[in-house]
Design a protein around this motif. Structure first.
Motif, PDB file in Angstrom:
ATOM      1  N   ALA A  41       0.834  -1.203   0.000  1.00 35.37           N
ATOM      2  CA  ALA A  41       0.000   0.000   0.000  1.00 35.37           C
ATOM      3  C   ALA A  41       0.869   1.253   0.000  1.00 35.37           C
ATOM      4  CB  ALA A  41      -0.938  -0.006   1.207  1.00 35.37           C
ATOM      5  N   ILE A  42       1.948   1.229   0.767  1.00 37.61           N
ATOM      6  CA  ILE A  42       2.859   2.378   0.792  1.00 37.61           C
ATOM      7  C   ILE A  42       3.497   2.561  -0.578  1.00 37.61           C
ATOM      8  CG2 ILE A  42       5.067   3.218   1.718  1.00 37.61           C
ATOM      9  CD1 ILE A  42       4.239   1.868   4.381  1.00 37.61           C
ATOM     10  N   ALA A  43       3.968   1.464  -1.144  1.00 33.62           N
ATOM     11  CA  ALA A  43       4.606   1.550  -2.463  1.00 33.62           C
ATOM     12  C   ALA A  43       3.627   2.072  -3.508  1.00 33.62           C
ATOM     13  CB  ALA A  43       5.142   0.186  -2.874  1.00 33.62           C
ATOM     14  N   ASP A  44       2.376   1.620  -3.452  1.00 37.49           N
ATOM     15  CA  ASP A  44       1.372   2.086  -4.408  1.00 37.49           C
ATOM     16  C   ASP A  44       1.119   3.580  -4.252  1.00 37.49           C
ATOM     17  OD1 ASP A  44       1.159  -0.482  -5.365  1.00 37.49           O
ATOM     18  OD2 ASP A  44      -0.733  -0.928  -4.324  1.00 37.49           O
ATOM     19  N   SER A  45       0.948   4.039  -3.015  1.00 39.51           N
ATOM     20  CA  SER A  45       0.647   5.460  -2.815  1.00 39.51           C
ATOM     21  C   SER A  45       1.852   6.330  -3.150  1.00 39.51           C
ATOM     22  CB  SER A  45       0.158   5.732  -1.395  1.00 39.51           C
ATOM     23  OG  SER A  45       1.177   5.501  -0.450  1.00 39.51           O
ATOM     24  N   VAL A  46       3.055   5.900  -2.756  1.00 36.72           N
ATOM     25  CA  VAL A  46       4.252   6.666  -3.091  1.00 36.72           C
ATOM     26  C   VAL A  46       4.469   6.654  -4.590  1.00 36.72           C
ATOM     27  CG1 VAL A  46       6.772   6.696  -2.885  1.00 36.72           C
ATOM     28  CG2 VAL A  46       5.366   6.381  -0.854  1.00 36.72           C
ATOM     29  N   GLY A  47       4.304   5.489  -5.197  1.00 40.88           N
ATOM     30  CA  GLY A  47       4.462   5.391  -6.642  1.00 40.88           C
ATOM     31  C   GLY A  47       3.488   6.287  -7.376  1.00 40.88           C
ATOM     32  N   GLY A  48       2.248   6.348  -6.884  1.00 39.75           N
ATOM     33  CA  GLY A  48       1.243   7.222  -7.494  1.00 39.75           C
ATOM     34  C   GLY A  48       1.628   8.681  -7.384  1.00 39.75           C
ATOM     35  N   GLU A  49       2.117   9.080  -6.216  1.00 44.06           N
ATOM     36  CA  GLU A  49       2.532  10.472  -6.018  1.00 44.06           C
ATOM     37  C   GLU A  49       3.730  10.828  -6.881  1.00 44.06           C
ATOM     38  OE1 GLU A  49       1.176  13.128  -4.422  1.00 44.06           O
ATOM     39  OE2 GLU A  49      -0.507  11.743  -4.256  1.00 44.06           O
ATOM     40  N   VAL A  50       4.695   9.919  -6.955  1.00 42.03           N
ATOM     41  CA  VAL A  50       5.871  10.166  -7.793  1.00 42.03           C
ATOM     42  C   VAL A  50       5.437  10.277  -9.250  1.00 42.03           C
ATOM     43  CG1 VAL A  50       8.022   9.141  -8.659  1.00 42.03           C
ATOM     44  CG2 VAL A  50       7.514   9.099  -6.211  1.00 42.03           C
ATOM     45  N   GLY A  51       4.539   9.400  -9.662  1.00 35.73           N
ATOM     46  CA  GLY A  51       4.037   9.458 -11.035  1.00 35.73           C
ATOM     47  C   GLY A  51       3.358  10.787 -11.333  1.00 35.73           C
ATOM     48  N   LYS A  52       2.534  11.259 -10.398  1.00 34.01           N
ATOM     49  CA  LYS A  52       1.864  12.558 -10.581  1.00 34.01           C
ATOM     50  C   LYS A  52       2.880  13.682 -10.723  1.00 34.01           C
ATOM     51  CE  LYS A  52      -2.165  11.384  -7.790  1.00 34.01           C
ATOM     52  NZ  LYS A  52      -2.838  11.665  -6.512  1.00 34.01           N
ATOM     53  N   GLN A  53       3.886  13.666  -9.852  1.00 32.72           N
ATOM     54  CA  GLN A  53       4.901  14.727  -9.899  1.00 32.72           C
ATOM     55  C   GLN A  53       5.688  14.677 -11.203  1.00 32.72           C
ATOM     56  OE1 GLN A  53       5.075  17.258  -7.732  1.00 32.72           O
ATOM     57  NE2 GLN A  53       3.291  16.299  -6.782  1.00 32.72           N
ATOM     58  N   LEU A  54       5.967  13.474 -11.699  1.00 31.06           N
ATOM     59  CA  LEU A  54       6.685  13.360 -12.972  1.00 31.06           C
ATOM     60  C   LEU A  54       5.839  13.882 -14.133  1.00 31.06           C
ATOM     61  CD1 LEU A  54       8.434   9.882 -12.600  1.00 31.06           C
ATOM     62  CD2 LEU A  54       9.518  12.138 -12.621  1.00 31.06           C
ATOM     63  N   ILE A  55       4.543  13.623 -14.093  1.00 32.00           N
ATOM     64  CA  ILE A  55       3.647  14.130 -15.145  1.00 32.00           C
ATOM     65  C   ILE A  55       3.615  15.654 -15.116  1.00 32.00           C
ATOM     66  CG2 ILE A  55       1.221  14.277 -15.844  1.00 32.00           C
ATOM     67  CD1 ILE A  55       0.992  11.294 -14.932  1.00 32.00           C
ATOM     68  N   ILE A  56       3.516  16.218 -13.914  1.00 29.49           N
ATOM     69  CA  ILE A  56       3.496  17.684 -13.774  1.00 29.49           C
ATOM     70  C   ILE A  56       4.814  18.271 -14.269  1.00 29.49           C
ATOM     71  CG2 ILE A  56       3.502  19.559 -12.079  1.00 29.49           C
ATOM     72  CD1 ILE A  56       1.491  17.825 -10.440  1.00 29.49           C
ATOM     73  N   LEU A  57       5.922  17.650 -13.863  1.00 34.42           N
ATOM     74  CA  LEU A  57       7.239  18.133 -14.288  1.00 34.42           C
ATOM     75  C   LEU A  57       7.388  18.045 -15.802  1.00 34.42           C
ATOM     76  CD1 LEU A  57      10.037  19.177 -13.496  1.00 34.42           C
ATOM     77  CD2 LEU A  57      10.732  16.803 -13.168  1.00 34.42           C
ATOM     78  N   ALA A  58       6.933  16.958 -16.396  1.00 34.99           N
ATOM     79  CA  ALA A  58       7.021  16.807 -17.855  1.00 34.99           C
ATOM     80  C   ALA A  58       6.179  17.871 -18.556  1.00 34.99           C
ATOM     81  CB  ALA A  58       6.567  15.402 -18.261  1.00 34.99           C
ATOM     82  N   ALA A  59       4.985  18.130 -18.026  1.00 35.47           N
ATOM     83  CA  ALA A  59       4.123  19.158 -18.631  1.00 35.47           C
ATOM     84  C   ALA A  59       4.760  20.537 -18.519  1.00 35.47           C
ATOM     85  CB  ALA A  59       2.753  19.148 -17.960  1.00 35.47           C
ATOM     86  N   MET A  60       5.331  20.836 -17.369  1.00 40.58           N
ATOM     87  CA  MET A  60       5.988  22.144 -17.186  1.00 40.58           C
ATOM     88  C   MET A  60       7.178  22.280 -18.123  1.00 40.58           C
ATOM     89  SD  MET A  60       5.670  22.521 -13.003  1.00 40.58           S
ATOM     90  CE  MET A  60       7.229  23.280 -12.890  1.00 40.58           C
ATOM     91  N   THR A  61       7.950  21.222 -18.266  1.00 44.26           N
ATOM     92  CA  THR A  61       9.111  21.243 -19.162  1.00 44.26           C
ATOM     93  C   THR A  61       8.660  21.427 -20.602  1.00 44.26           C
ATOM     94  OG1 THR A  61      10.322  19.800 -17.659  1.00 44.26           O
ATOM     95  CG2 THR A  61      11.126  19.927 -19.922  1.00 44.26           C
ATOM     96  N   GLU A  62       7.595  20.727 -20.978  1.00 44.52           N
ATOM     97  CA  GLU A  62       7.074  20.845 -22.340  1.00 44.52           C
ATOM     98  C   GLU A  62       6.612  22.276 -22.618  1.00 44.52           C
ATOM     99  OE1 GLU A  62       3.667  18.739 -25.151  1.00 44.52           O
ATOM    100  OE2 GLU A  62       3.771  18.270 -23.022  1.00 44.52           O
TER     101      GLU A  62
END
Length: 75
Positions: A41-62
């Motif tokens: 459960a921890i890995a899923d929630s952390v993984g989800g948060e990291v994924g969200k942050q990577l998407i935001i970072l990719a969008a900002m970079t784009e």
């Protein structure tokens, strides 16, 4: 020297200890399963948060790259 035969009381004491050991092992197995579930459960929630942050970072970079290239973005 002759070996002393175990008494009924000694057998009962040993049976009780074996039962207690089985209870402990069962409890440990249950605890291990709960820990594994919590860890997933921890890995899923952390993984989800990291994924969200990577998407935001990719969008900002784009967007930054698009602005630098003179491309108009409306999203």
């Amino acid at each position: 020297m002759t070996k002393k035969r175990p008494t009924r009381r000694e057998f009962q004491r040993l049976e009780t200890q074996v039962d207690q050991m089985f209870d402990i092992v069962s409890s440990l197995a249950t605890g291990q399963a709960q820990l594994a579930d919590a860890t997933r459960a921890i890995a899923d929630s952390v993984g989800g948060e990291v994924g969200k942050q990577l998407i935001i970072l990719a969008a900002m970079t784009e967007r930054t790259q698009a602005v630098s290239a003179g491309v108009v973005t409306n999203h």
